[in-house]
Design an enzyme around this catalytic site. Structure first.
Site, short mmCIF file in Angstrom:
data_model
loop_
_atom_site.label_atom_id
_atom_site.label_comp_id
_atom_site.label_asym_id
_atom_site.label_seq_id
_atom_site.Cartn_x
_atom_site.Cartn_y
_atom_site.Cartn_z
N SER A 1 0.84 -1.18 0.00
CA SER A 1 0.00 0.00 0.00
C SER A 1 0.89 1.26 0.00
CB SER A 1 -0.94 -0.06 1.20
OG SER A 1 -2.07 0.73 1.01
N ASP B 1 -9.09 -5.09 -5.83
CA ASP B 1 -8.74 -4.07 -4.84
C ASP B 1 -9.00 -2.71 -5.45
OD1 ASP B 1 -7.52 -2.29 -3.11
OD2 ASP B 1 -5.47 -2.98 -3.52
N HIS C 1 -6.52 -6.29 -1.54
CA HIS C 1 -5.40 -5.41 -1.17
C HIS C 1 -4.25 -6.16 -0.48
CE1 HIS C 1 -3.92 -1.35 -0.79
NE2 HIS C 1 -3.88 -1.38 0.53
#
Lengths: 484, 484
Positions: B175, B413, B438
């Site tokens: 991320s 995601d 994710h």
């Protein structure tokens, strides 16, 4: 840029292209009378690119220059040549840099020249250089990472203003500015398509290059020019020491060398000569070849003159016939380059024993640190440059990374001891000349230039053409794709 | 990391791997009871890497962790896997990241985990997060350029301490941490040989990716899971508005949704639901697939329940059966991610019209700026990320530059809307899964993992093996050369 010598700051010769000998006094660019082709601008630059506290939103006026006379324009995505300023006033660069104007027409290139923060008219808040350098808070922002971020911001601004989104940028710099050009391509590949890094000694840091490298090339240059000149200089130091140790020896030396004020110590004379020899080697340019002039004078005075007399004949030949010689000529205590060396650009150059023509005086980090602390109150960070930019094992780390960098060097330039002299990959290449001196390739081309210099420039130009040609095919292939 | 929603900060869902549903409550790593294999250290880190004024020499304690159980050691130049922390406490990462420990034995890798400055135990000067975030001077140093410079300093320190000069480093992050990993490889190629950037939406900035991308994937995920669930949600917003507009409508909504305190405005309920849907889509992980659970509940309640009743059944199924539901669950005003978004990480995500299941609410830079100014007194810098890191025309700029980066994404995601989904070159590659959510690839491998996930990880591992194998041949070829 000159190195800090073994004597700490006694002899911080700087200025990428600065030279003191009368043979090559450059004309200073005068904006008022200059060609109308050069337009001067100021960009509202952020003082601190890496902080978000309210104070760091402060801005200052940074100067840059645009010449669009030759530009092919937006429709043909014609390239932009951007000169990245080094530790000097941009007017000076404008007066002596030839590579951009010499090649603008061939490339239909827009020319941009950007002044380095804290030099020329780009000193924050309109301060004088003295005011800025006395201010411990302000001068903290005076470093290379901030400087190349400045260049990024201005180049983005220029492209945006001219709607030149697809115009590839080639950055060009010499000496310290050459380091900045190479580092800029590495850190901002999305802004610069390629870099010409002329005489950029990026391997000086962290002892990657040998500390004795610089002066061993100076020595070699003298030896190759004249073995007897080299021998005279090599023997002269003890001669000076001997005279100095006599009663009234310093007066004798002062008279012999017509010093402007009486010598307080023999060191000042030795340091002056040391600097002069280094400068002569570094800027030993065709067609005059100042080092040859210097050695011819030293050798020619041999009959009837003692060693010191020979040296002085050399001084007169190199410096010109003056009423007196200023032993502080190479020693400007207000030099901003001192700050740069004392903070991040710790360049460990010294006189080692070897077969040097100089007296030994190795670089000493602890005395260097002590002097920096007393001058600026800060601790030099000798490992930061290699942390941020790399340089250790450069072929190993960049062989499969990076592209489009030319490291150009002249092997008679003492700074080539810290330069990249071997190809790193197909497109990160070294273009050296055996007989070249400092930053020769980016000076204006002259009809009197030797063939090897013309060939070096031709090689550089063709290499850059190759980059741009690849770029245009990529542009055609990838533009319009969401992810491209 | 979650995006800032259309509503400015009302809904700043963050935490790279954070999720609130009870289905996947992670165990927080407890150093005291943890495996002896993990050793905790603190590094004396410079607060400001880009300044040389006396104050910026300040240092703080930054936490990192080493696991040398599997390491092949210096003699075999065995690799180092370095996890680059994102916007969370490192203990949390240690509890949920599997990629490093899962592959350590295969690579004989040393494992290093580094906490991001201003999180966990790495807050400058031992401040609490509240103290640090209230201090305008201190929080100015809280940004990505400083953070990756921290990682550079610690990784150099670790290699030096272990005498592991020739051990290649692979950086890994997810991320926001995945962005940092990719950017680290680009900015510090001399330190990291390669990067695994998991679910790193580096194309969010400066409108490179469409602003509606995130929520259009949320919508698509719901639609593909259950057309009727999607329809129910799509219709529910006006239903909520209608009830809210009745006399005592907010009481009715509060009762229907068992809110912990009475709703002051319907927006808070809608925002809560919006966040829950986004979270369910983002973390729709096998084998449980929370989005399926949510939609099955909404669809299953259809008989006898009105639309709001259906939604509430979904809330209970997703959140667990609670005595009441906290509408502020996704809304932590002390969140440090707000600062990061308000300063440099300006991510323009909004609800556009399209065929979204949400009510329109486009991202509005001027109201975002206004809110940031009132919160922190600073102006967001929406163009800085693309200035420093690039990202525009990424294929054009990196196709012939850079190497060894994996951009991994799961296409379900929502953050994949800002991810790199196409190969940029032979060694800067995209490894995506159609069904992934994710950061799935860097979570611990489980026997229940679907084949596509196992294959994604296998592909990543083999790609990294290729980088390391090339590195070892380069090492053999180039080591020992002065310039290598």
């Amino acid at each position: 840029m000159f190195p800090v010598s073994a004597k700490g700051f006694k002899n911080p010769r700087i200025g990428a292209f600065s030279r003191t000998a009368t043979h090559h006094e450059p004309k200073i660019f005068n904006p008022a009378t200059a060609s109308q082709d050069f337009q001067f601008f100021f960009y509202c630059q952020r003082l601190d690119h890496f902080n978000y506290k309210p104070e760091s939103y402060s801005t200052f006026q940074q100067r840059y220059v645009i010449n669009s006379k030759y530009w092919g324009g937006v429709n043909s995505s014609a390239p932009i040549f951007a000169f990245l300023g080094e530790e000097t006033d941009l007017d000076y660069d404008l007066s002596i840099i030839g590579f951009l104007t010499d090649n603008a027409s061939r490339f239909k290139a827009l020319l941009v020249y950007i002044e380095h923060r804290f030099y020329g008219k780009s000193i924050p808040f309109g301060y004088s250089s003295e005011e800025a350098m006395k201010n411990a808070s302000i001068r903290g922002f005076f470093n290379s990472a901030q400087a190349i971020a400045d260049y990024a911001a201005i180049l983005i601004h220029v492209k945006k203003t001219l709607l030149a989104k697809d115009s590839p940028i080639i950055v060009i710099g010499g000496s310290y500015g050459g380091m900045l050009a190479a580092w800029f391509r590495l850190k901002y590949p999305h802004i610069a398509l390629g870099a010409l890094a002329s005489s950029a000694p990026i391997l000086y840091f962290d002892d990657i290059a040998p500390q004795a490298g610089y002066y061993s090339i100076v020595t070699k240059d003298f030896k190759e020019t004249s073995e007897s000149c080299y021998e005279t200089i090599r023997k002269s130091w003890s001669e000076i020491d001997e005279v100095a140790s006599k009663p009234d020896g310093l007066s004798i030396l002062s008279q012999k060398f017509k010093t402007c004020s009486k010598l307080k110590r023999s060191f000042d004379l030795k340091d002056y000569l040391d600097s002069m020899y280094a400068e002569a080697a570094q800027y030993n340019e065709p067609p005059i070849y100042p080092l040859t002039i210097l050695c011819r004078a030293i050798d020619g005075a041999a009959e009837g003159a003692d060693i010191l007399g020979q040296l002085f004949t050399g001084v007169v030949a190199y410096m010109g016939n003056k009423s007196c010689y200023d032993m502080d000529q190479y020693n400007d205590p207000t030099d901003r380059w001192r700050w740069q060396m004392c903070s991040e650009l710790v360049i460990p150059i010294g006189h080692e024993k070897n077969d040097s023509m100089f007296q030994p005086a190795p670089f000493n980090l602890s005395s260097f640190t002590k002097e920096c602390k007393s001058l600026f109150g800060v601790q030099p960070q000798p490992h930061w440059i290699t942390t941020y930019y790399g340089c250790h094992d450069i072929k190993l780390t960049l062989h499969r990374f990076a592209s489009n960098i030319i490291f150009s060097n002249g092997l008679r330039d003492p700074h080539s001891s810290g330069g990249v002299l071997e190809n790193i990959s197909d497109s990160v290449v070294a273009i050296s000349t055996v007989n070249g001196s400092h930053c020769l390739d980016i000076l204006p081309a002259k009809t009197s230039d030797p063939e090897w210099l013309t060939l070096q420039r031709k090689n550089e130009v063709e290499t850059i053409e190759g980059w741009i040609s690849n770029y245009y095919s990529d542009l055609e292939e990838f533009s319009g794709q969401t992810q491209a």
